[in-house]
Design an enzyme around this catalytic site. Structure first.
Site, PDB file in Angstrom:
ATOM      1  CE  LYS A   1     -15.459  24.732 -62.049  1.00 18.56           C
ATOM      2  NZ  LYS A   1     -14.843  25.476 -63.162  1.00 18.56           N
TER       3      LYS A   1
ATOM      4  CD1 TRP B   1     -22.712  28.190 -54.284  1.00 15.39           C
ATOM      5  CD2 TRP B   1     -21.779  30.165 -54.740  1.00 15.39           C
ATOM      6  NE1 TRP B   1     -21.414  27.975 -54.648  1.00 15.39           N
ATOM      7  CE2 TRP B   1     -20.816  29.151 -54.925  1.00 15.39           C
ATOM      8  CE3 TRP B   1     -21.409  31.484 -54.969  1.00 15.39           C
ATOM      9  CZ2 TRP B   1     -19.525  29.429 -55.333  1.00 15.39           C
ATOM     10  CZ3 TRP B   1     -20.118  31.749 -55.370  1.00 15.39           C
ATOM     11  CH2 TRP B   1     -19.187  30.725 -55.553  1.00 15.39           C
TER      12      TRP B   1
ATOM     13  NE  ARG C   1     -29.479  29.390 -59.910  1.00 16.75           N
ATOM     14  CZ  ARG C   1     -29.792  30.401 -60.704  1.00 16.75           C
ATOM     15  NH1 ARG C   1     -30.538  30.182 -61.754  1.00 16.75           N
ATOM     16  NH2 ARG C   1     -29.382  31.605 -60.459  1.00 16.75           N
TER      17      ARG C   1
ATOM     18  CG  HIS D   1      14.571  31.458 -80.167  1.00 17.67           C
ATOM     19  ND1 HIS D   1      15.840  31.837 -80.538  1.00 17.67           N
ATOM     20  CD2 HIS D   1      13.878  32.604 -80.011  1.00 17.67           C
ATOM     21  CE1 HIS D   1      15.902  33.160 -80.579  1.00 17.67           C
ATOM     22  NE2 HIS D   1      14.711  33.648 -80.274  1.00 17.67           N
TER      23      HIS D   1
ATOM     24  CB  CYS E   1     -28.877  32.358 -54.355  1.00 14.15           C
ATOM     25  SG  CYS E   1     -27.422  33.065 -53.609  1.00 14.15           S
TER      26      CYS E   1
ATOM     27  CG  ASN F   1     -31.314  34.490 -56.245  1.00 14.60           C
ATOM     28  OD1 ASN F   1     -31.280  34.016 -55.127  1.00 14.60           O
ATOM     29  ND2 ASN F   1     -31.725  33.827 -57.313  1.00 14.60           N
ATOM     30  N   GLY F   2     -28.386  37.818 -55.801  1.00 15.87           N
ATOM     31  CA  GLY F   2     -27.645  38.973 -56.296  1.00 15.87           C
ATOM     32  C   GLY F   2     -26.775  39.583 -55.214  1.00 15.87           C
TER      33      GLY F   2
ATOM     34  CE  LYS G   1     -10.931  27.460 -70.468  1.00 13.62           C
ATOM     35  NZ  LYS G   1     -10.379  27.990 -69.302  1.00 13.62           N
TER      36      LYS G   1
ATOM     37  CD  GLU H   1      -7.779  30.631 -69.384  1.00 20.53           C
ATOM     38  OE1 GLU H   1      -6.782  30.068 -68.902  1.00 20.53           O
ATOM     39  OE2 GLU H   1      -8.950  30.272 -69.134  1.00 20.53           O
TER      40      GLU H   1
ATOM     41  CD  GLU I   1      -9.778  23.635 -69.842  1.00 18.90           C
ATOM     42  OE1 GLU I   1      -9.606  23.001 -68.802  1.00 18.90           O
ATOM     43  OE2 GLU I   1      -9.961  24.875 -69.867  1.00 18.90           O
TER      44      GLU I   1
END
Ligand code: F6R
Length: 612
Positions: free
Chosen positions: A607, A77, A27, A508, A2, A103-104, A489, A485, A492
């Site tokens: 996204k 948010w 944000r 193999h 936020c 915020n938080g 990263k 992963e 992409e």
């Protein structure tokens, strides 16, 4: 997360607040609001709107219709409660005397709410913020001191927060306070300001003060005073902000991805804090009851991309800790393979956006088949969150960079917590051992920070390998999930062909691709598999590979095999993914930067993938 803006001065406040909030739009947010006080009449007006800030701007005629020279504003948010006007900030005490933006995350908000309810308070929203404003109101009614009431409330609140506060009874002042959530105080020619981020106030001033944890600022139109928890005044030096406006939006980081990588200690901490109460995992707030968990005989975990990689890491952790069989699936496969879902099972759908079309279809299929669904979701009020039987929210905050980092890390935490609770309910994890695991979890943010503090070595290595054509990532067990992963990263955002292999599988077929200087990254966090993976690394080295070894401090013998070694702190082996992934995120990021690519918006990617 936020955004907060506050202003007190000689000019009309609302246009300044709205302009500041518009600078925080990047944000991510889902509602916005302002509160302005007319110092001449004492009148206080709160205006809120769900959705785009534009709606609030139109509702207030660019702020011109809201009269007054002091105020606070917020973009929200959603974390507690859906995005709605009712849940939007500012929040007020019942008599409208105390008004607050926040915020938080307030971790003990439920406990505080219960106490306030016993003292006669009622609540109109689902937010943790309303608890904060009412707690301040409670102490204000006792002490009649704004400063004491804020300080006392801060001492009772657990979690992270930045507050902007106004008291109708206390004209010509606004207050700000913080713990573990950013907040700055500015001084312009015609007033003073608060902002959760530099861009919020950069149009007004470049002269700022940094308010530290557990400090309170009292602002009048031409003075700023800082206080500690004992209400002693503290001296602060003014600092000149030199960032340009674009750098300011990224908090001084070159890209959102780097900013989000650095937000991981906070995101991980917030996600742990949301579900750990009194040294135990507590899912009561999401309605996931122990009786329901006790009946689970099989778990299916479904997701796409990085979320699927979390599923794979979770499978290793869950099976090891709970003895419950776990099947994992890519959502686009799951939905079309007519999966056999046994009775007494649970389908877990992991998704940052909560809108991924294949994951949503997998959720609906599971429900059609009569199986309960647990959503692990970052965006509050998203389709997957709404349609799941239970939703475990992750507290990453808005993720802007297309390549996920902090959402992935918080999804891992959610799945560890799920495994721990399930293991306890199944009688396989004692309270004492659970408390030990929680202590380990609580150390993760500092350990992630330690890896981030050492990022220059990875940056140097990335610049050496930026021209690579192919890369391979190897690992066994959990280290295989980490490799998947790390490899995603890399490919992409750097456009380098990269593959992850279960280390024992390479011989193999794929080993024929290894040539002189092919970069192979070996991941070795699991001590029981260490020797096995070392053997696989030796196999590729003897075929010319250049080896990077990623392991934990203490395994220095890796330097006999690897050409470049990276160490991460030790933790409970179940949580190793959370640490080992950080250098791999940094590696992908710095290779992309070295190649001059658009890190935050890689080609061909979106996204949120809302089409099949
Ligand atoms: C990779 C990445 C994607 C997402 C995937 C699922 O960095 O971000 O692979 O993980 O598209 O998205 P969500 O989690 O929104 O369902």
């Amino acid at each position: 997360m936020c955004g907060i803006v506050g202003y007190i001065g000689e000019q009309q406040a609302a246009p300044i607040l709205l302009a500041g909030l518009s600078k925080l739009e990047y944000r991510g947010y889902d509602s916005a609001g302002i509160c302005v006080r007319d110092e001449s009449t004492g009148n206080v007006e709160v205006v809120k709107a769900k959705g785009r800030l534009r709606t609030l701007i139109e509702k207030t005629d660019d702020g011109h219709s809201v009269i007054g020279t002091s105020g606070i504003g917020h973009t929200r948010w959603a974390t507690h409660g859906e995005p709605s006007e009712n849940n939007a900030h500012p929040h007020c005490s019942d008599d409208k005397n105390v008004v607050l933006v926040h915020n938080g995350i307030i971790e003990n908000f439920q406990e505080l709410k219960e106490k306030l309810v016993k003292r006669g308070y009622t609540f109109y929203s689902e937010t943790d913020t309303e608890v904060a404003v009412k707690l301040i109101d409670y102490y204000y009614k006792k002490t009649e001191s704004p400063l004491t009431s804020i300080a006392t409330a801060m001492l009772h609140i657990r979690g992270s927060y930045a507050f902007g506060v106004m008291f109708k009874d206390c004209p010509n002042k606004i207050f700000a306070a913080r713990k573990d959530s950013p907040l700055i105080i500015g001084k312009s020619e015609h007033g003073t300001l608060i902002g959760s981020d530099v861009p919020a106030i950069l149009d007004q001033t470049r002269n700022v003060y940094y308010i530290d944890n557990m400090e309170i600022a009292e602002l009048t139109k031409d003075e700023i005073h800082f206080f500690n928890m004992d209400e002693d005044e503290i001296e602060k030096e003014v600092v000149q902000i030199k960032w340009d406006a674009e750098a300011a939006e990224k908090g001084g980081y070159e890209h959102f991805m780097l900013k989000e990588i650095h937000e991981q200690p906070r995101a991980v901490q917030d996600t742990i804090g949301a579900y750990v109460k009194d040294n135990a995992v507590d899912f009561s707030e999401i309605g996931l009851k122990d009786e329901e968990l006790a009946n689970i005989e099989r778990v299916y975990i479904v997701g796409c991309g990085s979320a699927y990689h979390v599923a794979m890491a979770a499978k290793y952790v869950l099976e090891d800790m709970t003895q419950v069989p776990v099947e994992i699936d890519i959502a686009s496969e799951f939905r079309y393979r007519n999966p056999i879902l046994v009775k007494n099972s649970l389908v877990v759908i992991i998704s940052q956006s909560g809108e991924t079309a294949d994951s949503l279809a997998a959720l609906r299929l599971a429900k059609e088949k009569g199986v309960a669904v647990l959503g692990v979701v970052n965006v509050v009020g998203s389709s997957i969150a709404r349609e799941s039987d239970h939703t475990l929210y992750t507290y990453a905050g808005p993720e802007i960079s297309v390549a996920t980092t902090k959402a992935y890390s918080t999804q891992l935490i959610a799945m560890y917590l799920f495994a721990m609770r399930l293991a306890q309910v199944k009688g396989l994890l004692s309270e004492e051992d659970c408390a030990k695991m929680i202590a380990e979890l609580n150390e993760l943010p500092a350990k992630i920070q330690k890896i981030l503090d050492d990022k220059e070595r990875i940056q140097w290595f990335a610049s050496k390998y930026a021209n690579a054509k192919d890369m391979f990532f190897l690992g066994r067990g959990l280290d295989y999930a980490i490799s998947l992963e790390g490899s995603l990263k890399m490919k992409e955002i750097s456009y380098i062909h990269s593959e992850a292999y279960a280390a024992g599988e390479l011989k193999h077929g794929t080993i024929s691709l290894i040539e002189d200087n092919t970069l192979v990254v070996g991941v070795l966090t699991q001590s029981n598999l260490y020797e096995k993976t070392i053997s696989n690394m030796v196999e590729v080295k003897s075929r010319g590979a250049y080896l990077m070894g990623l392991t934990t401090y203490g395994n220095y013998g890796i330097e006999d095999t690897a050409d470049f070694s990276v160490y991460v702190p030790k933790t409970d082996p179940h949580f190793a993914t959370s640490l080992a992934i950080i250098p791999l995120q940094l590696l992908g990021y710095y290779v992309s930067v070295a190649k001059g690519l658009d890190v935050d918006k890689p080609r061909n990617l979106a996204k949120s993938v809302t089409v099949e």
